[in-house]
Scaffold this active site. Sequence first.
Site, mmCIF file in Angstrom:
data_model
loop_
_atom_site.group_PDB
_atom_site.id
_atom_site.type_symbol
_atom_site.label_atom_id
_atom_site.label_comp_id
_atom_site.label_asym_id
_atom_site.label_seq_id
_atom_site.Cartn_x
_atom_site.Cartn_y
_atom_site.Cartn_z
ATOM 1 C CB SER A 11 -0.865 -0.012 1.260
ATOM 2 O OG SER A 11 -1.442 1.254 1.472
ATOM 3 C CE1 TYR A 18 -4.045 -3.245 5.375
ATOM 4 C CE2 TYR A 18 -3.769 -0.876 5.058
ATOM 5 C CZ TYR A 18 -3.914 -2.151 4.536
ATOM 6 O OH TYR A 18 -3.912 -2.325 3.173
ATOM 7 C CE LYS A 69 -1.359 -4.882 3.314
ATOM 8 N NZ LYS A 69 -1.479 -6.075 2.511
HETATM 9 P P1 NAD Z 1 -10.537 -7.861 0.925
HETATM 10 O O1 NAD Z 1 -10.784 -7.899 2.390
HETATM 11 O O2 NAD Z 1 -11.691 -7.679 0.021
HETATM 12 O O3 NAD Z 1 -9.755 -9.180 0.473
HETATM 13 C C1 NAD Z 1 -8.847 -9.863 1.314
HETATM 14 C C2 NAD Z 1 -9.249 -11.329 1.337
HETATM 15 O O4 NAD Z 1 -8.357 -12.036 2.214
HETATM 16 C C3 NAD Z 1 -10.667 -11.550 1.878
HETATM 17 O O5 NAD Z 1 -11.413 -12.309 0.940
HETATM 18 C C4 NAD Z 1 -10.467 -12.327 3.187
HETATM 19 O O6 NAD Z 1 -11.498 -13.244 3.411
HETATM 20 C C5 NAD Z 1 -9.118 -12.991 2.948
HETATM 21 N N1 NAD Z 1 -8.359 -13.313 4.164
HETATM 22 C C6 NAD Z 1 -8.085 -12.495 5.216
HETATM 23 N N2 NAD Z 1 -7.371 -13.173 6.139
HETATM 24 C C7 NAD Z 1 -7.173 -14.429 5.644
HETATM 25 C C8 NAD Z 1 -6.506 -15.579 6.128
HETATM 26 N N3 NAD Z 1 -5.946 -15.612 7.343
HETATM 27 N N4 NAD Z 1 -6.492 -16.692 5.357
HETATM 28 C C9 NAD Z 1 -7.103 -16.704 4.148
HETATM 29 N N5 NAD Z 1 -7.752 -15.646 3.635
HETATM 30 C C10 NAD Z 1 -7.783 -14.511 4.379
HETATM 31 O O7 NAD Z 1 -9.438 -6.733 0.660
HETATM 32 P P2 NAD Z 1 -8.952 -6.084 -0.700
HETATM 33 O O8 NAD Z 1 -9.408 -4.691 -0.732
HETATM 34 O O9 NAD Z 1 -9.263 -6.982 -1.831
HETATM 35 O O10 NAD Z 1 -7.403 -6.052 -0.433
HETATM 36 C C11 NAD Z 1 -6.546 -7.085 -0.895
HETATM 37 C C12 NAD Z 1 -5.138 -6.793 -0.403
HETATM 38 O O11 NAD Z 1 -4.734 -5.525 -0.907
HETATM 39 C C13 NAD Z 1 -5.024 -6.717 1.111
HETATM 40 O O12 NAD Z 1 -3.805 -7.318 1.503
HETATM 41 C C14 NAD Z 1 -5.015 -5.225 1.377
HETATM 42 O O13 NAD Z 1 -4.333 -4.918 2.561
HETATM 43 C C15 NAD Z 1 -4.278 -4.717 0.161
HETATM 44 N N6 NAD Z 1 -4.591 -3.303 -0.132
HETATM 45 C C16 NAD Z 1 -5.899 -2.926 -0.275
HETATM 46 C C17 NAD Z 1 -6.211 -1.589 -0.507
HETATM 47 C C18 NAD Z 1 -7.638 -1.145 -0.661
HETATM 48 O O14 NAD Z 1 -7.896 0.053 -0.611
HETATM 49 N N7 NAD Z 1 -8.606 -2.025 -0.850
HETATM 50 C C19 NAD Z 1 -5.180 -0.638 -0.602
HETATM 51 C C20 NAD Z 1 -3.864 -1.057 -0.459
HETATM 52 C C21 NAD Z 1 -3.582 -2.406 -0.222
HETATM 53 C C1 UD1 Z 2 -7.472 5.076 3.795
HETATM 54 C C2 UD1 Z 2 -6.521 4.632 4.886
HETATM 55 C C3 UD1 Z 2 -5.307 3.969 4.242
HETATM 56 C C4 UD1 Z 2 -5.752 2.824 3.340
HETATM 57 C C5 UD1 Z 2 -6.747 3.356 2.310
HETATM 58 C C6 UD1 Z 2 -7.286 2.285 1.412
HETATM 59 C C7 UD1 Z 2 -6.844 6.156 6.787
HETATM 60 C C8 UD1 Z 2 -6.261 7.280 7.565
HETATM 61 N N1 UD1 Z 2 -6.133 5.786 5.695
HETATM 62 O O1 UD1 Z 2 -6.794 5.988 2.949
HETATM 63 O O2 UD1 Z 2 -4.422 3.488 5.232
HETATM 64 O O3 UD1 Z 2 -4.636 2.262 2.678
HETATM 65 O O4 UD1 Z 2 -7.842 3.964 2.991
HETATM 66 O O5 UD1 Z 2 -8.086 1.396 2.126
HETATM 67 O O6 UD1 Z 2 -7.872 5.599 7.123
HETATM 68 N N2 UD1 Z 2 -13.213 11.051 3.204
HETATM 69 C C9 UD1 Z 2 -14.273 11.871 3.557
HETATM 70 N N3 UD1 Z 2 -15.377 11.286 4.095
HETATM 71 C C10 UD1 Z 2 -15.501 9.936 4.273
HETATM 72 C C11 UD1 Z 2 -14.414 9.103 3.903
HETATM 73 C C12 UD1 Z 2 -13.283 9.700 3.378
HETATM 74 O O7 UD1 Z 2 -14.199 13.085 3.392
HETATM 75 O O8 UD1 Z 2 -16.534 9.484 4.787
HETATM 76 C C13 UD1 Z 2 -12.025 11.667 2.591
HETATM 77 C C14 UD1 Z 2 -10.734 11.434 3.358
HETATM 78 O O9 UD1 Z 2 -10.545 12.429 4.324
HETATM 79 C C15 UD1 Z 2 -9.714 11.463 2.234
HETATM 80 C C16 UD1 Z 2 -10.462 10.890 1.015
HETATM 81 O O10 UD1 Z 2 -11.849 11.056 1.320
HETATM 82 O O11 UD1 Z 2 -9.335 12.781 1.928
HETATM 83 C C17 UD1 Z 2 -10.190 9.411 0.770
HETATM 84 O O12 UD1 Z 2 -10.397 8.689 1.980
HETATM 85 P P1 UD1 Z 2 -10.330 7.091 2.037
HETATM 86 O O13 UD1 Z 2 -11.169 6.520 0.961
HETATM 87 O O14 UD1 Z 2 -10.626 6.673 3.437
HETATM 88 O O15 UD1 Z 2 -8.819 6.748 1.654
HETATM 89 P P2 UD1 Z 2 -7.453 7.262 2.348
HETATM 90 O O16 UD1 Z 2 -7.701 8.216 3.439
HETATM 91 O O17 UD1 Z 2 -6.545 7.704 1.266
#
Ligand code: NAD
Ligand code: UD1
Length: 341
Positions: A124, A149, A153
């Site tokens: 991330s 969290y 990462k």
């Molecule tokens: P998600 O929660 O939709 O998917 C993660 C999956 O992992 C889920 O299906 C969950 O059931 C499974 N899981 C969790 N723990 C497990 C375990 N112990 N054994 C087997 N399966 C397990 O999340 P996502 O948004 O698809 O994210 C996927 C990856 O990308 C994650 O590692 C997340 O941290 C990373 N990531 C996500 C975002 C985002 O904004 N969505 C941003 C940066 C990084």
């Molecule tokens: C958040 C997480 C980050 C994570 C990412 C993706 C925090 C501080 N950071 O990032 O660690 O990797 O999500 O899952 O939680 N906002 C509003 N109202 C809302 C929600 C969000 O105004 O109800 C604003 C936030 O202040 C920000 C933008 O929208 O400026 C995006 O927010 P969000 O979607 O939560 O993502 P990040 O803050 O970038």
Amino acid sequence: MRILVTGGTGYIGSHTAVELLNAGHEVVIFDNLSNSDIEVVDKIKKITGKSLVFYYADMLDKPALDKIFDQEPIDCVIHFAGLKAVGESVKNPYLYYHNNIVGTLNLIEAMQTHGVTNMIFSSSATVYGTPKSVPIDETFEKGQCVNPYGWTKSMIEQILTDIQRANAWNVVLLRYFNPIGAHPSGLIGEKPNGVPNNLMPYITQVAIGERKELGVFGNDYDTPDGTGIRDYIHVVDLANAHVCALKKIGDRSGLSVYNIGTGKGYSVLEVIRNFEKVNGIPIPYSIRPRREGDLASYYANADKAKRELGWQPKYGIEDMVRDSWNFQQMQGRSVSSEQDS
Ligand code: NAD
Ligand code: UD1
């Protein structure tokens, strides 16, 4: 290639499974379904018209992982499995360190036992902490994460860097910016548990009438309209970055790190306006205090991924807001959700 997708029924994993199958790869998924549904497997099959193998397994269960690697010849692991709710990680850090770190160590051990040496990891942009400037490129030092969290990462990146060096693995670390959107079919997308923490699922729940209004966290940032700027990326583009990263694995290139974003930032108000314009639905909002830990502006320089992986995002903000809304409409309103203010 035959790819093991951990967490493959989750939001990003399911979209990646689709793009892998579309690109002609074979897909094996394991997931403990702690944050996803088994129906996703059939939806992936429906979208692609292709089959895949699914294991209901937890990465904390070492024998279960060994069994998968015993049965499946795997060329590369794409590692999505993990817990990802920032607020929950602050309340229960042990859960996050245990699941994400111990789970990854178990996975690494199973890979070592079975001679699998290729991994693409879901990292991330949060690993940069508070960057010295924007856009952020991969030469920037990693920083202090603001929650457990984020630290999981950052720590997993370090573990994989050391394992890669010591054992001549091929590792690609992909640092995602803000994934939003859904598959254009509306069959798969993000289903947050409870009150959404992130902006886009909150907006779509307001649009469908599940929540009254959006709270905009601060309008006094040093940005053109005062609201926070982020680099939103369509989840299908993000999924394709993993397919492109497989080429790097094929080149046996050691350790590689890439930002995956579009390189263009949008403010909260710009996202709201785009949503309203494209979908024709007003989004009531009010300005609230800043959210702790938020930064004014966070967006990528993603040139390295374009240059070295030949990856190029195809979708713009209009596609992102349209596909997010399409998926929310296919889901309907959640009966169990509580109204909040
Ligand atoms: P998600 O929660 O939709 O998917 C993660 C999956 O992992 C889920 O299906 C969950 O059931 C499974 N899981 C969790 N723990 C497990 C375990 N112990 N054994 C087997 N399966 C397990 O999340 P996502 O948004 O698809 O994210 C996927 C990856 O990308 C994650 O590692 C997340 O941290 C990373 N990531 C996500 C975002 C985002 O904004 N969505 C941003 C940066 C990084
Ligand atoms: C958040 C997480 C980050 C994570 C990412 C993706 C925090 C501080 N950071 O990032 O660690 O990797 O999500 O899952 O939680 N906002 C509003 N109202 C809302 C929600 C969000 O105004 O109800 C604003 C936030 O202040 C920000 C933008 O929208 O400026 C995006 O927010 P969000 O979607 O939560 O993502 P990040 O803050 O970038």
